[in-house]
Design a protein around this motif. Structure first.
Motif, PDB file in Angstrom:
ATOM      1  N   LEU A 107       0.832  -1.210   0.000  1.00  0.00           N
ATOM      2  CA  LEU A 107       0.000   0.000   0.000  1.00  0.00           C
ATOM      3  C   LEU A 107       0.864   1.257   0.000  1.00  0.00           C
ATOM      4  O   LEU A 107       0.541   2.236  -0.676  1.00  0.00           O
ATOM      5  CB  LEU A 107      -0.947  -0.007   1.196  1.00  0.00           C
ATOM      6  CG  LEU A 107      -2.111  -0.984   1.076  1.00  0.00           C
ATOM      7  CD1 LEU A 107      -2.768  -1.212   2.427  1.00  0.00           C
ATOM      8  CD2 LEU A 107      -3.118  -0.484   0.049  1.00  0.00           C
ATOM      9  N   GLY A 108       1.955   1.239   0.726  1.00  0.00           N
ATOM     10  CA  GLY A 108       2.873   2.377   0.701  1.00  0.00           C
ATOM     11  C   GLY A 108       3.491   2.567  -0.671  1.00  0.00           C
ATOM     12  O   GLY A 108       3.633   3.696  -1.149  1.00  0.00           O
ATOM     13  N   GLU A 109       3.841   1.464  -1.317  1.00  0.00           N
ATOM     14  CA  GLU A 109       4.436   1.542  -2.656  1.00  0.00           C
ATOM     15  C   GLU A 109       3.441   2.068  -3.682  1.00  0.00           C
ATOM     16  O   GLU A 109       3.810   2.810  -4.588  1.00  0.00           O
ATOM     17  CB  GLU A 109       4.943   0.168  -3.094  1.00  0.00           C
ATOM     18  CG  GLU A 109       6.154  -0.304  -2.330  1.00  0.00           C
ATOM     19  CD  GLU A 109       6.587  -1.692  -2.778  1.00  0.00           C
ATOM     20  OE1 GLU A 109       6.490  -1.990  -3.984  1.00  0.00           O
ATOM     21  OE2 GLU A 109       7.018  -2.462  -1.907  1.00  0.00           O
ATOM     22  N   ILE A 110       2.190   1.672  -3.552  1.00  0.00           N
ATOM     23  CA  ILE A 110       1.169   2.111  -4.513  1.00  0.00           C
ATOM     24  C   ILE A 110       0.946   3.614  -4.409  1.00  0.00           C
ATOM     25  O   ILE A 110       0.739   4.292  -5.405  1.00  0.00           O
ATOM     26  CB  ILE A 110      -0.139   1.314  -4.312  1.00  0.00           C
ATOM     27  CG1 ILE A 110       0.088  -0.139  -4.736  1.00  0.00           C
ATOM     28  CG2 ILE A 110      -1.289   1.939  -5.107  1.00  0.00           C
ATOM     29  CD1 ILE A 110      -1.047  -1.074  -4.392  1.00  0.00           C
ATOM     30  N   GLY A 111       0.992   4.138  -3.197  1.00  0.00           N
ATOM     31  CA  GLY A 111       0.924   5.583  -3.023  1.00  0.00           C
ATOM     32  C   GLY A 111      -0.471   6.186  -2.997  1.00  0.00           C
ATOM     33  O   GLY A 111      -0.620   7.379  -3.247  1.00  0.00           O
ATOM     34  N   SER A 112      -1.474   5.408  -2.682  1.00  0.00           N
ATOM     35  CA  SER A 112      -2.832   5.938  -2.651  1.00  0.00           C
ATOM     36  C   SER A 112      -3.153   6.532  -1.281  1.00  0.00           C
ATOM     37  O   SER A 112      -3.093   5.827  -0.269  1.00  0.00           O
ATOM     38  CB  SER A 112      -3.839   4.832  -2.961  1.00  0.00           C
ATOM     39  OG  SER A 112      -5.152   5.312  -2.767  1.00  0.00           O
ATOM     40  N   PRO A 113      -3.541   7.802  -1.236  1.00  0.00           N
ATOM     41  CA  PRO A 113      -3.918   8.398   0.052  1.00  0.00           C
ATOM     42  C   PRO A 113      -5.152   7.742   0.666  1.00  0.00           C
ATOM     43  O   PRO A 113      -5.404   7.895   1.854  1.00  0.00           O
ATOM     44  CB  PRO A 113      -4.183   9.867  -0.287  1.00  0.00           C
ATOM     45  CG  PRO A 113      -4.222   9.967  -1.762  1.00  0.00           C
ATOM     46  CD  PRO A 113      -3.605   8.742  -2.344  1.00  0.00           C
ATOM     47  N   ASP A 114      -5.909   6.981  -0.127  1.00  0.00           N
ATOM     48  CA  ASP A 114      -7.072   6.265   0.401  1.00  0.00           C
ATOM     49  C   ASP A 114      -6.678   5.254   1.480  1.00  0.00           C
ATOM     50  O   ASP A 114      -7.518   4.857   2.296  1.00  0.00           O
ATOM     51  CB  ASP A 114      -7.808   5.511  -0.717  1.00  0.00           C
ATOM     52  CG  ASP A 114      -8.393   6.442  -1.759  1.00  0.00           C
ATOM     53  OD1 ASP A 114      -8.568   7.647  -1.463  1.00  0.00           O
ATOM     54  OD2 ASP A 114      -8.670   5.974  -2.877  1.00  0.00           O
ATOM     55  N   ALA A 115      -5.424   4.836   1.481  1.00  0.00           N
ATOM     56  CA  ALA A 115      -4.972   3.842   2.450  1.00  0.00           C
ATOM     57  C   ALA A 115      -4.712   4.436   3.832  1.00  0.00           C
ATOM     58  O   ALA A 115      -4.730   3.716   4.830  1.00  0.00           O
ATOM     59  CB  ALA A 115      -3.706   3.167   1.935  1.00  0.00           C
ATOM     60  N   ALA A 134       3.495  -0.286   8.960  1.00  0.00           N
ATOM     61  CA  ALA A 134       2.530   0.807   8.814  1.00  0.00           C
ATOM     62  C   ALA A 134       3.241   2.152   8.831  1.00  0.00           C
ATOM     63  O   ALA A 134       2.904   3.055   8.051  1.00  0.00           O
ATOM     64  CB  ALA A 134       1.483   0.741   9.921  1.00  0.00           C
ATOM     65  N   ALA A 135       4.235   2.301   9.698  1.00  0.00           N
ATOM     66  CA  ALA A 135       4.993   3.562   9.759  1.00  0.00           C
ATOM     67  C   ALA A 135       5.711   3.818   8.435  1.00  0.00           C
ATOM     68  O   ALA A 135       5.696   4.942   7.917  1.00  0.00           O
ATOM     69  CB  ALA A 135       5.995   3.523  10.913  1.00  0.00           C
ATOM     70  N   ILE A 136       6.324   2.797   7.873  1.00  0.00           N
ATOM     71  CA  ILE A 136       7.018   2.940   6.591  1.00  0.00           C
ATOM     72  C   ILE A 136       6.019   3.336   5.496  1.00  0.00           C
ATOM     73  O   ILE A 136       6.261   4.261   4.719  1.00  0.00           O
ATOM     74  CB  ILE A 136       7.738   1.630   6.206  1.00  0.00           C
ATOM     75  CG1 ILE A 136       8.927   1.394   7.147  1.00  0.00           C
ATOM     76  CG2 ILE A 136       8.194   1.660   4.751  1.00  0.00           C
ATOM     77  CD1 ILE A 136       9.553   0.026   6.995  1.00  0.00           C
ATOM     78  N   ALA A 137       4.893   2.625   5.440  1.00  0.00           N
ATOM     79  CA  ALA A 137       3.887   2.909   4.402  1.00  0.00           C
ATOM     80  C   ALA A 137       3.338   4.323   4.551  1.00  0.00           C
ATOM     81  O   ALA A 137       3.195   5.043   3.558  1.00  0.00           O
ATOM     82  CB  ALA A 137       2.751   1.886   4.477  1.00  0.00           C
ATOM     83  N   LEU A 138       3.058   4.729   5.772  1.00  0.00           N
ATOM     84  CA  LEU A 138       2.517   6.080   5.992  1.00  0.00           C
ATOM     85  C   LEU A 138       3.528   7.156   5.594  1.00  0.00           C
ATOM     86  O   LEU A 138       3.152   8.192   5.044  1.00  0.00           O
ATOM     87  CB  LEU A 138       2.082   6.244   7.450  1.00  0.00           C
ATOM     88  CG  LEU A 138       0.794   5.496   7.804  1.00  0.00           C
ATOM     89  CD1 LEU A 138       0.622   5.402   9.314  1.00  0.00           C
ATOM     90  CD2 LEU A 138      -0.409   6.168   7.152  1.00  0.00           C
ATOM     91  N   LEU A 141       3.476   7.562   1.981  1.00  0.00           N
ATOM     92  CA  LEU A 141       2.263   8.263   1.561  1.00  0.00           C
ATOM     93  C   LEU A 141       2.273   9.735   1.969  1.00  0.00           C
ATOM     94  O   LEU A 141       1.322  10.464   1.694  1.00  0.00           O
ATOM     95  CB  LEU A 141       1.031   7.563   2.154  1.00  0.00           C
ATOM     96  CG  LEU A 141       0.800   6.144   1.632  1.00  0.00           C
ATOM     97  CD1 LEU A 141      -0.264   5.427   2.449  1.00  0.00           C
ATOM     98  CD2 LEU A 141       0.430   6.176   0.161  1.00  0.00           C
ATOM     99  N   GLY A 142       3.335  10.178   2.653  1.00  0.00           N
ATOM    100  CA  GLY A 142       3.457  11.577   3.042  1.00  0.00           C
ATOM    101  C   GLY A 142       2.611  11.968   4.237  1.00  0.00           C
ATOM    102  O   GLY A 142       2.417  13.156   4.491  1.00  0.00           O
TER     103      GLY A 142
END
Length: 170
Positions: A107-115, A134-138, A141-142
């Motif tokens: 999800l972090g790689e995809i980059g969708s703010p919906d996540a 989750a911290a890495i993915a967030l 996502l910025g």
């Protein structure tokens, strides 16, 4: 040839399958006995791009863990937003940790703010690996915490103990 548990199996030519666009065979090889074949098949599927997404989304439903993991990795590499909702569904299940973690990272790689709304609560997850993912993915996502509690949970998830100490009583 690969020898595993007394059996000899031919190592498939993943590059040829990729060049031929044989997505079905690549997906079948996500369950190969040789982990390096599984890895190369997932990598090849990710490189196939958006044409592979429908089959990869179907592969997410497999009961076979290596197939699910390979599909998740390929979907993360492709970055197609059609994968966001199915991956979010995986993160919320109490299923296998490795699969949930792979979905979070994808999800972090995809980059969708919906996540973001579904990833933020994972900072409070009891499992430290899932919190860290989750911290890495967030971060990818910025996302920035907007309150002290979220800041503290993010720092704990990142295992940034110096920053946690600096928060003081918060």
């Amino acid at each position: 040839m690969t020898r595993l548990h007394g059996f000899i199996s031919a190592v498939p030519d993943i590059g040829s399958l990729k060049r031929a666009g044989d997505l079905q065979s690549l997906i079948r090889h996500l369950n190969h006995t040789d982990p390096s074949v599984r890895w190369h098949a997932a990598e090849a599927l990710g490189a196939c791009g958006k044409t592979a997404v429908p089959l990869l989304l179907e592969a997410l439903k497999s009961r076979i863990v290596p197939v699910r993991l390979g599909a998740i990795e390929a979907l993360g590499a492709i970055g197609d937003r059609r994968a966001v909702d199915p991956l979010l569904a995986i993160t919320g299940h109490q299923g296998m940790l490795e699969v949930r973690l792979a979905a979070v990272l994808a999800l972090g790689e995809i980059g969708s703010p919906d996540a973001v709304p579904l990833l933020v609560p994972l900072l409070r997850e009891p499992n430290r690996y899932l919190r860290y993912g989750a911290a890495i993915a967030l971060e990818q996502l910025g996302w920035q915490p907007d309150n002290g509690d979220d800041t503290a949970f993010l720092l704990i998830a990142r295992q940034d103990w110096g920053a946690v100490r600096r928060l003081g009583s918060a």
